[in-house]
Write a protein that holds these residues in place. Sequence first.
Motif, short mmCIF file in Angstrom:
data_model
loop_
_atom_site.label_atom_id
_atom_site.label_comp_id
_atom_site.label_asym_id
_atom_site.label_seq_id
_atom_site.Cartn_x
_atom_site.Cartn_y
_atom_site.Cartn_z
N ARG A 96 1.21 -0.97 0.17
CA ARG A 96 0.15 -0.14 0.10
C ARG A 96 0.94 1.12 0.26
NH1 ARG A 96 -2.31 0.96 5.40
NH2 ARG A 96 -0.32 1.64 5.96
N ASP A 97 1.50 1.21 1.20
CA ASP A 97 2.81 2.91 1.45
C ASP A 97 3.35 2.69 -0.19
OD1 ASP A 97 1.40 3.09 3.36
OD2 ASP A 97 3.66 1.95 5.12
N GLU A 98 4.34 1.26 -0.74
CA GLU A 98 4.51 2.23 -2.41
C GLU A 98 3.43 2.12 -3.16
OE1 GLU A 98 7.21 0.28 0.23
OE2 GLU A 98 5.25 -0.27 0.39
N GLY A 99 2.68 1.70 -3.51
CA GLY A 99 1.39 2.53 -4.35
C GLY A 99 1.12 3.68 -4.23
N GLU A 100 1.04 4.55 -2.87
CA GLU A 100 0.78 5.32 -2.23
C GLU A 100 2.17 6.44 -3.04
OE1 GLU A 100 -0.65 5.97 1.22
OE2 GLU A 100 -2.29 5.57 0.63
N ALA A 101 3.48 5.97 -2.73
CA ALA A 101 4.52 6.55 -2.78
C ALA A 101 4.71 6.38 -4.33
CB ALA A 101 5.33 5.99 -2.41
N TYR A 102 4.45 5.53 -5.05
CA TYR A 102 3.95 5.63 -6.72
C TYR A 102 3.74 6.39 -6.77
CZ TYR A 102 3.27 3.78 -11.50
OH TYR A 102 3.14 3.97 -12.61
N ALA A 103 2.57 6.99 -6.38
CA ALA A 103 1.46 8.46 -7.11
C ALA A 103 1.41 9.17 -6.88
CB ALA A 103 0.04 7.87 -6.30
N ARG A 104 2.07 9.72 -5.94
CA ARG A 104 3.38 10.58 -5.78
C ARG A 104 4.44 10.82 -6.78
NH1 ARG A 104 2.00 8.97 -0.21
NH2 ARG A 104 3.83 7.70 -0.31
N LYS A 105 5.41 9.92 -6.45
CA LYS A 105 6.42 9.91 -8.10
C LYS A 105 5.69 10.32 -9.76
CE LYS A 105 9.52 7.17 -6.11
NZ LYS A 105 10.02 5.11 -6.30
N LEU A 106 4.22 10.23 -9.82
CA LEU A 106 3.67 10.83 -11.10
C LEU A 106 3.00 12.01 -10.82
CD1 LEU A 106 1.48 6.81 -11.69
CD2 LEU A 106 3.23 8.02 -13.06
N THR A 107 3.03 12.20 -9.36
CA THR A 107 2.70 13.99 -9.07
C THR A 107 3.91 14.25 -9.62
OG1 THR A 107 0.78 13.07 -8.21
CG2 THR A 107 1.66 15.57 -7.82
N ARG A 108 5.19 14.70 -9.26
CA ARG A 108 6.19 14.80 -9.68
C ARG A 108 6.83 15.48 -10.71
NH1 ARG A 108 7.42 11.79 -4.75
NH2 ARG A 108 7.04 12.62 -2.58
N ALA A 109 6.22 13.57 -10.69
CA ALA A 109 6.84 13.84 -12.47
C ALA A 109 5.33 14.77 -14.08
CB ALA A 109 6.85 12.16 -13.15
N GLY A 110 5.06 15.04 -13.07
CA GLY A 110 4.00 16.12 -13.47
C GLY A 110 2.91 15.33 -14.35
N VAL A 111 2.12 13.95 -14.24
CA VAL A 111 0.94 12.45 -14.35
C VAL A 111 -0.13 13.31 -14.18
CG1 VAL A 111 0.77 10.33 -14.78
CG2 VAL A 111 2.45 10.90 -15.38
N ALA A 112 0.34 13.85 -12.94
CA ALA A 112 -1.13 14.02 -11.88
C ALA A 112 -2.16 13.06 -11.73
CB ALA A 112 -1.73 15.62 -11.90
N PRO A 113 -1.34 12.25 -10.88
CA PRO A 113 -3.23 10.80 -10.67
C PRO A 113 -3.40 11.74 -9.31
CG PRO A 113 -0.81 10.68 -9.81
CD PRO A 113 -0.30 11.69 -10.20
N THR A 114 -4.58 10.46 -9.70
CA THR A 114 -5.66 11.41 -8.80
C THR A 114 -5.54 9.37 -7.63
OG1 THR A 114 -7.21 11.66 -10.04
CG2 THR A 114 -8.08 11.15 -7.60
N GLY A 115 -4.72 9.63 -6.60
CA GLY A 115 -4.60 8.15 -5.59
C GLY A 115 -5.92 8.02 -4.59
N ILE A 116 -6.19 6.86 -4.90
CA ILE A 116 -7.62 6.48 -3.94
C ILE A 116 -7.45 5.33 -2.93
CG2 ILE A 116 -9.72 5.89 -4.08
CD1 ILE A 116 -8.73 6.88 -7.55
#
Length: 155
Positions: A96-116
């Motif tokens: 779980r924590d790695e999934g949420e960290a992955y979403a944050r990495k995508l945000t930093r990369a400009g992808v802007a996911p919606t984390g749920i």
Amino acid sequence: MDDDIVLEPAAQEFADATAVPPPLYELGVEGAREPLDEVQAGPAGKLDVDEKWITVAAGAGAGAGAGAGDVRVRIADPFGGTGVLPVAVDENDVLRDEGEAYARKLTRAGVAPTGIRYNATPHDFMMLNPVRATQASTAAIAQAVQVLREALGTA
């Protein structure tokens, strides 16, 4: 913080049913294949998508899955669609924590996911037929369908 693991009833039934010894890790790869195949033997409806698998380095986070190693991730592309990129995680997942960290990495990369985060859910809650009827699975699948409809212009 409440440390008790709480699952929806169908998810708890599945967890209880699969908790009967021997545990999968004691069966080895070949021995564990049969019970895992049985769990997934029922029909499951799936939409057609272009898909690719990527490997994401899990890293050494602070979560329960820290040091779990690389994680294979399925990216489903609704035939070149654009729009919301949901990154869904389940509350009771070692990654779980790695999934949420992955979403944050995508945000930093400009992808802007919606984390749920879906609470009261086990690992693979959207893919396990025995927990398909839970509120969390139903909501997650409905959300995924809506995202695909919007991406395909059929919403």
